[in-house]
Design an enzyme around this catalytic site. Structure first.
Site, mmCIF file in Angstrom:
data_model
loop_
_atom_site.group_PDB
_atom_site.id
_atom_site.type_symbol
_atom_site.label_atom_id
_atom_site.label_comp_id
_atom_site.label_asym_id
_atom_site.label_seq_id
_atom_site.Cartn_x
_atom_site.Cartn_y
_atom_site.Cartn_z
ATOM 1 N N CYS A 1 59.848 54.694 20.606
ATOM 2 C CA CYS A 1 60.335 56.043 20.269
ATOM 3 C C CYS A 1 61.775 55.991 19.763
ATOM 4 O O CYS A 1 62.133 56.658 18.796
ATOM 5 C CB CYS A 1 60.305 56.957 21.489
ATOM 6 S SG CYS A 1 58.754 56.947 22.380
ATOM 7 N N ASP A 2 62.626 55.224 20.431
ATOM 8 C CA ASP A 2 64.070 55.357 20.214
ATOM 9 C C ASP A 2 64.746 54.128 19.608
ATOM 10 O O ASP A 2 65.921 54.210 19.236
ATOM 11 C CB ASP A 2 64.756 55.706 21.548
ATOM 12 C CG ASP A 2 64.296 57.061 22.069
ATOM 13 O OD1 ASP A 2 63.999 57.942 21.223
ATOM 14 O OD2 ASP A 2 64.204 57.234 23.290
ATOM 15 N N CYS B 1 61.688 54.206 26.153
ATOM 16 C CA CYS B 1 60.667 54.004 25.119
ATOM 17 C C CYS B 1 61.275 53.372 23.870
ATOM 18 O O CYS B 1 61.884 54.076 23.056
ATOM 19 C CB CYS B 1 59.997 55.344 24.798
ATOM 20 S SG CYS B 1 58.727 55.228 23.538
HETATM 21 C C1 LIG Z 1 62.602 60.438 26.664
HETATM 22 C C2 LIG Z 1 61.289 60.270 25.935
HETATM 23 C C3 LIG Z 1 61.279 60.247 24.560
HETATM 24 C C4 LIG Z 1 60.069 60.088 23.894
HETATM 25 N N1 LIG Z 1 60.097 60.105 22.532
HETATM 26 C C5 LIG Z 1 58.936 60.002 21.848
HETATM 27 C C6 LIG Z 1 58.923 60.059 20.434
HETATM 28 O O1 LIG Z 1 59.972 60.162 19.786
HETATM 29 N N2 LIG Z 1 57.721 59.968 19.819
HETATM 30 C C7 LIG Z 1 56.543 59.820 20.508
HETATM 31 O O2 LIG Z 1 55.480 59.765 19.888
HETATM 32 N N3 LIG Z 1 56.531 59.756 21.840
HETATM 33 C C8 LIG Z 1 57.693 59.850 22.530
HETATM 34 N N4 LIG Z 1 57.683 59.771 23.895
HETATM 35 C C9 LIG Z 1 56.397 59.565 24.577
HETATM 36 C C10 LIG Z 1 55.635 60.900 24.652
HETATM 37 O O3 LIG Z 1 56.488 61.869 25.189
HETATM 38 C C11 LIG Z 1 54.383 60.747 25.488
HETATM 39 O O4 LIG Z 1 53.580 59.701 25.006
HETATM 40 C C12 LIG Z 1 53.561 62.036 25.454
HETATM 41 O O5 LIG Z 1 54.348 63.133 25.867
HETATM 42 C C13 LIG Z 1 52.337 61.940 26.356
HETATM 43 O O6 LIG Z 1 51.678 63.171 26.302
HETATM 44 P P1 LIG Z 1 50.711 63.660 27.432
HETATM 45 O O7 LIG Z 1 50.226 64.982 26.964
HETATM 46 O O8 LIG Z 1 49.734 62.628 27.772
HETATM 47 O O9 LIG Z 1 51.585 63.827 28.754
HETATM 48 P P2 LIG Z 1 53.012 64.447 29.079
HETATM 49 O O10 LIG Z 1 53.803 64.771 27.894
HETATM 50 O O11 LIG Z 1 53.574 63.540 30.103
HETATM 51 O O12 LIG Z 1 52.628 65.815 29.785
HETATM 52 C C14 LIG Z 1 52.010 65.836 31.046
HETATM 53 C C15 LIG Z 1 51.842 67.272 31.470
HETATM 54 O O13 LIG Z 1 51.049 67.315 32.641
HETATM 55 C C16 LIG Z 1 51.596 68.258 33.554
HETATM 56 N N5 LIG Z 1 51.115 67.899 34.874
HETATM 57 C C17 LIG Z 1 51.261 66.746 35.574
HETATM 58 N N6 LIG Z 1 50.637 66.826 36.762
HETATM 59 C C18 LIG Z 1 50.080 68.067 36.808
HETATM 60 C C19 LIG Z 1 49.315 68.772 37.777
HETATM 61 N N7 LIG Z 1 48.981 68.217 38.951
HETATM 62 N N8 LIG Z 1 48.922 70.046 37.494
HETATM 63 C C20 LIG Z 1 49.240 70.628 36.314
HETATM 64 N N9 LIG Z 1 49.947 70.001 35.357
HETATM 65 C C21 LIG Z 1 50.364 68.753 35.614
HETATM 66 C C22 LIG Z 1 53.094 68.161 33.338
HETATM 67 O O14 LIG Z 1 53.728 69.350 33.775
HETATM 68 C C23 LIG Z 1 53.147 68.013 31.823
HETATM 69 O O15 LIG Z 1 53.106 69.266 31.206
HETATM 70 C C24 LIG Z 1 58.861 59.926 24.603
HETATM 71 C C25 LIG Z 1 58.876 59.933 25.999
HETATM 72 C C26 LIG Z 1 60.077 60.094 26.663
HETATM 73 C C27 LIG Z 1 60.084 60.126 28.179
#
Ligand SMILES: Cc1cc2nc3c(=O)[nH]c(=O)nc-3n(C[C@H](O)[C@H](O)[C@H](O)COP(=O)(O)OP(=O)(O)OC[C@H]3O[C@@H](n4cnc5c(N)ncnc54)[C@H](O)[C@@H]3O)c2cc1C
Length: 315
Positions: free
Chosen positions: A143-144, A140
């Site tokens: 992000c980084d 990302c």
């Molecule tokens: C290494 C890294 C660093 C990042 N740094 C930043 C940053 O500094 N700032 C920023 O804004 N964004 C950052 N991001 C991006 C950010 O993490 C994502 O945009 C954000 O987490 C998305 O949120 P979300 O809730 O949509 O999904 P996610 O955070 O992906 O969460 C998905 C959830 O769904 C659950 N899940 C999946 N399938 C199922 C299922 N079948 N049943 C039950 N649960 C399920 C998983 O267990 C998880 O808890 C980073 C991403 C990465 C990988």
């Protein structure tokens, strides 16, 4: 099949920023939300040490710490947070059926899908080593990238997102080397032109990444293979960005929910509505553009409000 069926007003699937924000709003609206955390409690942010761009954290925060705080906030209003993984759904009727761990059967009036997306990596042991160390490998740029200001970085990828990220990095970094595996970009012409015209982006076509090099903690170069000449080169870099795509975690929904060709859920623009009434989507599961914690949280709020209005319309 389970012996008992639990009736639920609002089920939230996923525990990233989208899921927990939906849980906070739904709990405060007396919707008695139940949230299943899935295999990665806390979501993608639990894999990062430094989050500096989420508003409210003046000095930054670690990803795991931030996610514990979101969970505590949701619990404070009565959200029921559970371990478990949604393994099957049936969205064919008015009541939406979801199975947890292939055994528990839930009958839900509303469902909020917030299952996120998973970044793809090359799978090299050295790449995984530095990724897990939190020292030099990232999927990302937004992000980084800031952590690599005035430094030299390498990015691998050939699509629109890779070009977008390379261009973003070029504004922060001294030099960006872009490794493209084949002889062609997959990106649109306009995106390809944009990176080609950027002075501090060097593009190496037909190059494979061989290894991420560094000391035990920090990356200092990327070893790449020129597939045309067979020559191996070392490119000095403190950061290695992998931009080869994401896989939305939406497979179990595909028989009922409209997805795009990559698997992202298609929502009605400006809302969290999916094609199934009473089923809403939030976060990265529907977002191939922004993919940020704050946008995930924002759409989590929208999904809870849309679910609340849907329930009110049924009364
Ligand atoms: C290494 C890294 C660093 C990042 N740094 C930043 C940053 O500094 N700032 C920023 O804004 N964004 C950052 N991001 C991006 C950010 O993490 C994502 O945009 C954000 O987490 C998305 O949120 P979300 O809730 O949509 O999904 P996610 O955070 O992906 O969460 C998905 C959830 O769904 C659950 N899940 C999946 N399938 C199922 C299922 N079948 N049943 C039950 N649960 C399920 C998983 O267990 C998880 O808890 C980073 C991403 C990465 C990988």
């Amino acid at each position: 099949m389970s012996d008992t069926i639990e009736k639920i007003k609002c089920l939230i699937i996923g525990s990233g920023p989208a899921g927990y924000t939906a849980a906070i709003y739904a709990a405060r609206a007396n919707m008695n939300p139940i949230l299943y955390q899935g295999m990665q409690p806390g979501g993608q942010l639990t894999t990062t040490n430094e989050v500096e761009n989420f508003p409210g954290y003046v000095d930054g925060v670690t990803g795991p710490e931030m996610m514990v705080q979101l969970q505590e906030q949701a619990k404070r209003f009565g959200a029921d947070i559970r371990d478990g993984w949604a393994t099957k759904v049936d969205f064919s009727g008015d009541i939406h059926k979801v199975w947890i761990n292939d055994s528990i059967e839930l009958h839900c009036e509303t469902v909020i899908i917030s299952t996120g997306a998973t970044a793809k990596y090359l799978g090299l042991p050295s790449e995984q080593h530095y990724l897990n160390m939190g020292g030099g490998v990232s999927a990302c740029a937004v992000c980084d990238g800031f952590f690599y200001r005035n430094q030299e970085v390498v990015i691998v990828g050939a699509g629109d997102s890779a070009c977008e990220e390379a261009h973003y990095l070029s504004k922060l970094c001294k030099k960006v080397t872009m490794l493209v595996r084949s002889e062609k970009f997959r990106a649109s012409k306009i995106m390809e032109e944009r990176v080609r015209k950027t002075e501090n982006i060097e593009i190496l076509m037909n190059h494979d990444t061989v290894e991420v090099l560094g000391d035990s903690n920090v990356v200092h170069a990327i070893k790449a293979l020129n597939k045309t000449t067979g020559e191996t080169i070392e490119i000095p870099a403190t950061g290695f960005f992998v931009a080869i795509g994401h896989k939305p975690n939406t497979d179990i929904f595909k028989d009922y929910i409209t997805l795009d060709e990559t698997g992202y859920i298609i929502n009605t623009p400006g809302t969290s509505n999916t094609n199934v009434a009473g089923v809403f989507v939030a976060g990265d599961a529907a977002d191939h553009v922004y993919r940020q914690a704050i946008t995930a949280a924002g759409t989590g709020c929208m999904a809870a409000l849309d679910a609340e209005r849907y329930l009110a319309s049924k009364e």
